[in-house]
Write a protein that holds these residues in place. Structure first.
Motif, PDB file in Angstrom:
ATOM      1  N   ILE A  93     -31.418  22.286 -34.231  1.00  0.00           N
ATOM      2  CA  ILE A  93     -31.089  20.455 -35.135  1.00  0.00           C
ATOM      3  C   ILE A  93     -30.379  19.667 -34.167  1.00  0.00           C
ATOM      4  N   GLN A  94     -31.530  18.721 -33.727  1.00  0.00           N
ATOM      5  CA  GLN A  94     -31.425  17.786 -33.352  1.00  0.00           C
ATOM      6  C   GLN A  94     -30.580  16.578 -34.070  1.00  0.00           C
ATOM      7  N   PRO A  95     -29.233  15.984 -33.158  1.00  0.00           N
ATOM      8  CA  PRO A  95     -28.596  14.816 -33.478  1.00  0.00           C
ATOM      9  C   PRO A  95     -29.915  13.140 -33.441  1.00  0.00           C
ATOM     10  N   PRO A  96     -29.547  12.948 -34.300  1.00  0.00           N
ATOM     11  CA  PRO A  96     -27.831  12.365 -35.403  1.00  0.00           C
ATOM     12  C   PRO A  96     -27.720  13.723 -36.655  1.00  0.00           C
ATOM     13  N   SER A 150     -27.511  25.234 -31.861  1.00  0.00           N
ATOM     14  CA  SER A 150     -27.484  23.649 -32.298  1.00  0.00           C
ATOM     15  C   SER A 150     -26.299  23.482 -31.004  1.00  0.00           C
ATOM     16  N   PHE A 151     -25.623  24.247 -30.907  1.00  0.00           N
ATOM     17  CA  PHE A 151     -24.006  24.179 -29.913  1.00  0.00           C
ATOM     18  C   PHE A 151     -24.906  23.775 -29.107  1.00  0.00           C
ATOM     19  N   GLY A 209     -27.533  22.765 -27.762  1.00  0.00           N
ATOM     20  CA  GLY A 209     -28.923  21.951 -28.279  1.00  0.00           C
ATOM     21  C   GLY A 209     -30.220  22.106 -28.975  1.00  0.00           C
ATOM     22  N   PRO A 245     -37.833  21.286 -29.262  1.00  0.00           N
ATOM     23  CA  PRO A 245     -36.531  21.975 -29.420  1.00  0.00           C
ATOM     24  C   PRO A 245     -36.778  21.159 -31.440  1.00  0.00           C
ATOM     25  N   SER A 261     -23.215  21.745 -34.512  1.00  0.00           N
ATOM     26  CA  SER A 261     -23.882  20.635 -33.353  1.00  0.00           C
ATOM     27  C   SER A 261     -22.945  19.702 -33.475  1.00  0.00           C
TER      28      SER A 261
END
Lengths: 518, 289
Positions: free
Chosen positions: B231-234, B225-226, B228, B146, B240
């Motif tokens: 864009i990855q957290p954080p 992103s919602f 997953g 991802p 997200s």
């Protein structure tokens, strides 16, 4: 105050204490006794509506491992034994009693007169067939069963002879996967059986619409007392906000897996009861010891020292649970005396500096769409980065993530483990005995631990087993086996007029004891 | 020529050009300008470190010290929304305009040459359209992991198709016009005819569409992103943030509402610009005719 109210208050009190202290079996047994006392004046009838976060996929216990299916199968298919109300002990189901030989090698089970939901008697052929399916090493949970030979002594007696002593045998026979099925129906079509099963449990399937709802009605041929309710609707409601709203508005009677940030608002609602009950569950970060840099014990310990578990307990779990002192859930031989790894960022920094860490990225996998694990991952990442480790969070859908774990293609994975049996050996061996399951994706391999576990598995003396499991817990936990996060309890909620519902510590709940006070 | 009016407006002529803009175009552009500036100067605008987690300040409602409140990890939401501009607008820009460039080129070539080339390119286009986008991105993520590079690849594979169709259709119309025939008669090379003479006349509809596409792409990025998949957290990506706040919507409405509002505002700005551009280009077109 009526007796019902007293019992309800006591039960709520018990649940609250258990949440704080992870109580031993005795007190919970007491709660169970109160329930059955209340059941003496139980009202009959009504429809119980249960909103599930996971959908039942199939009613065939041999081929599934998802919670939605397990929850449903537990209501429909009886095994030879079943966990008792608390989940810590066992009670008779299709076997009305059993004898164990002194050398722990021969188990003789006395089968009761029972009937399947289609009226056919439960025969030895059905039992043999079901256990053959369950214990098939190729089957999904086949690996939990030891090598054994089964022999039909007469129409009512089954003799199981083990090749080596295996104390947890009775626990494994109580698993959903060892449920007894009607052989002819199953053989006619396993697919159809998954939708319209014929078993000998308290309920039978009236209708099953995948992705929507499963409707159960009492099985009139059930060997024990008939369930109290006329009908159970298990509805699949994946969105947690929708489950909470439905419960508050009265559309649902029971919901499980309550989002913890909303638990307080349920507690504050006078019409609702929040049940917090201990679980054989540990939320933890799986580590892959086979891959750099986590092959280095200092780095693994640095991950542990730099994990701010108090922050996770506060921000992610809203105080529900307890910071763990073990690599596995609290089960019957849990050792309280093992010291917790403290949060010590300075020590973590020193360990990383001393380990010759070359800056290799540690990928922390979080299952996508699960906001709680995503938050845990972010708290861990902040602490680990501060310790000097290069950590990236990557989200994968759960199927892909498990696939990567099975291939050993991962560094760290935020997830959890639960135990389906009430014996320490089940998870201790899966997780830490490399010869059983390869260290459960960790590649953990410690000859001493394997020996201790083998000895414990074959010992019939509880004191010896307790001592050995303490040693194992101390060793494996302090080897940096994983990064344990929380002993997370079950958190369920139901309307106050639902009586007798409670979660057993292994996960299932029995709806046959539940009645509606309306 | 209508396209060139926008494309080649010199700084001196810019104010005159703006004078001809409709109110929607002015308001949209102003909003976009403010958003872009806030993104560029995020370290100045944002009062806090968008990544810093303060476990003593969990779930604070909006107040003077935390304009948008704090999230479930004690991070300042306003700072995260401001830093989110950098991610959402940059990625949105790239996944809109990169495919537009080669999409228009492919469409123009197909429309100009016709015949076999047209047939091949259009079948390629049908293939790209036929593939379900979410399946495609899940496949790409399964291969590459991802993150933003997977989004680029998946989007680049399919997003050019609309631009190619628009450019091809416009080219088919322009192809037979007098000025094109004149250019051919003068013996200009095909590249000059297509890109210098035809392009300014066929790009108008693509430019208008690109604004709507930009909005959709920001929503796409947020949506991925919602789920997953993006864009990855954080990283403070708007979608997200909405996803993380979803579980808190009853008691802590601000966590998903305010980043959601940022998506709405950016989308509104781009939509207004798209509407305004369509009208502006239409005007000059009529003026020329």
């Amino acid at each position: 105050m009526t007796r019902t109210e007293v019992s309800k208050r006591l039960r709520r009190g018990v649940a609250a204490i258990a949440a704080g202290a992870m109580l031993a079996a005795g007190l919970l047994g007491g709660a169970a006794a109160l329930d059955s006392a209340a059941a003496g004046e139980a009202k009959q009838g009504g429809t119980l509506i249960f909103a599930l976060p996971e959908e039942p996929l199939s009613m065939t216990g041999f081929t599934i491992s998802d919670n939605g299916s397990i929850w449903a199968i537990e209501q429909v298919c009886d095994s030879l034994l079943e966990p008792d109300d608390s989940g810590y002990g066992l009670r008779p189901a299709l076997a009305e009693s059993w004898d164990v030989s002194d050398d722990q090698m021969v188990y003789t089970l006395h089968i009761r007169d029972a009937k399947f939901s289609n009226g056919d008697p439960v025969t030895m052929a059905d039992i043999q067939f079901s256990l053959d399916k369950a214990t098939d090493p190729e089957g999904y949970l086949g690996f939990v069963f030891p090598a054994m030979t089964r022999e039909v002594v007469d129409g009512k007696t089954l003799k199981i002879t083990l090749e080596q002593p295996f104390t947890p045998l009775l626990s494994t026979l109580s698993l959903f996967a060892a449920g007894i099925v009607h052989k002819a129906t199953y053989e006619a079509s396993p697919e159809d059986f998954g939708v319209q099963p014929v078993c000998a449990g308290p309920f039978k399937v009236e209708s099953f619409q995948r992705g929507n709802k499963l409707v159960l009605v009492p099985n009139e041929h059930y060997w024990d007392a008939q369930p109290h309710v006329d009908k159970i609707e298990m509805r699949y409601v994946p969105e947690s906000n929708a489950r909470i709203l439905g419960l508050k508005s009265g559309d649902f009677d029971v919901i499980n897996v309550v989002p913890l940030n909303q638990a307080k608002s349920i507690e504050a609602d006078p019409g609702l009861t929040l049940e917090v009950s201990p679980a054989f569950r540990l939320d933890y970060v799986y580590l892959n010891h086979a891959r750099a840099p986590l092959d280095n014990e200092d780095i693994r310990m640095a991950l542990n020292y730099a994990a701010n578990r108090d922050a996770i307990l506060k921000a992610v779990f809203f105080g529900y649970g307890e910071v763990p002192n073990s690599y596995m859930p609290v089960i019957n031989y849990h050792c309280d005396s093992v010291e917790k790894i403290a949060y010590d960022p300075e020590k973590a920094k020193a360990l990383v500096a001393g380990a010759g860490y070359d800056g290799t990225t540690i990928e922390l996998i979080a299952p996508s769409g699960d906001s709680a694990t995503r938050q845990s991952a972010q708290i861990l990442q902040q602490g680990w980065r501060a310790a000097g480790l290069n950590v990236e969070i990557v989200e994968f859908d759960i199927g892909t993530a498990f696939g990567m774990m099975e291939e050993g293609n991962f560094n760290a994975f935020v997830s959890y483990i639960t135990s389906d049996t009430n014996d320490q050996d089940f998870l201790a061996s899966i997780e830490a005995d490399n010869t059983i399951f390869g260290g459960f994706f960790s590649s953990y391999n410690n000859k001493q631990v394997t020996d201790w576990l083998t000895e414990a598995r074959q010992s019939g003396d509880p004191a010896v087993r307790q001592d050995l499991y303490c040693k194992v817990q101390q060793q494996v936990y302090w080897d940096g086996y994983s990064v344990p996060l929380n002993f997370k309890p079950f958190v369920n909620a139901y309307r106050n007029d639902v009586i007798g519902f409670h979660n057993s510590v292994t996960g299932p709940w029995w709806l046959k004891d539940v009645w509606l006070d309306r | 020529m209508p396209g060139e009016a926008i494309l080649t407006a010199a700084p001196a002529a810019l104010w005159r050009e703006i004078g001809r803009w409709s109110m929607t175009l002015k308001i949209g552009s102003l909003m976009l300008l403010v958003i872009v500036l806030a993104g560029i100067f995020a370290p100045v605008v944002a009062p806090y470190d968008p990544y810093f987690q303060d476990y003593d300040k969990l779930l604070l409602p909006p107040s003077a010290s935390h304009l948008f409140g704090t999230d479930q990890l004690g991070r300042d939401l306003f700072s995260r929304v401001i830093y989110g501009i950098r991610i959402d607008m940059t990625v949105g820009f790239i996944i809109t305009f990169v495919p537009m460039i080669y999409g228009v080129a492919i469409g123009a070539l197909a429309g100009y040459y016709g015949g076999v080339l047209d047939g091949v390119l259009m079948r390629l286009l049908d293939t790209a359209i036929a593939f379900p986008f979410l399946v495609l991105i899940i496949v790409v993520i399964a291969i590459l992991g991802p993150g933003v590079q997977s989004i680029y690849i998946a989007v680049f594979l399919v997003a050019w198709t609309m631009y190619a169709r628009l450019a091809r259709a416009e080219m088919l119309v322009e192809r037979s016009k007098d000025y094109m025939l004149a250019a051919e008669t003068l013996g200009y090379p095909a590249s000059r005819i297509i890109f210098r003479h035809a392009l300014p006349n066929i790009i108008g509809s693509s430019v208008v569409f690109s604004m709507a596409d930009f909005v959709l792409n920001i929503l796409l990025l947020s949506g991925l992103s919602f789920l997953g998949l993006g864009i990855q957290p954080p990283e403070p990506e708007w979608g997200s943030m909405v996803a993380e706040g979803r579980d808190f919507i009853f008691d802590n409405w601000w966590i998903c509402t305010l980043p959601g509002l940022a998506i709405v505002i950016a989308g509104t700005a781009l939509s207004l610009i798209g509407d305004g551009l369509a009208r502006r280009l239409g005007q000059s077109h009529q003026a020329i005719l």
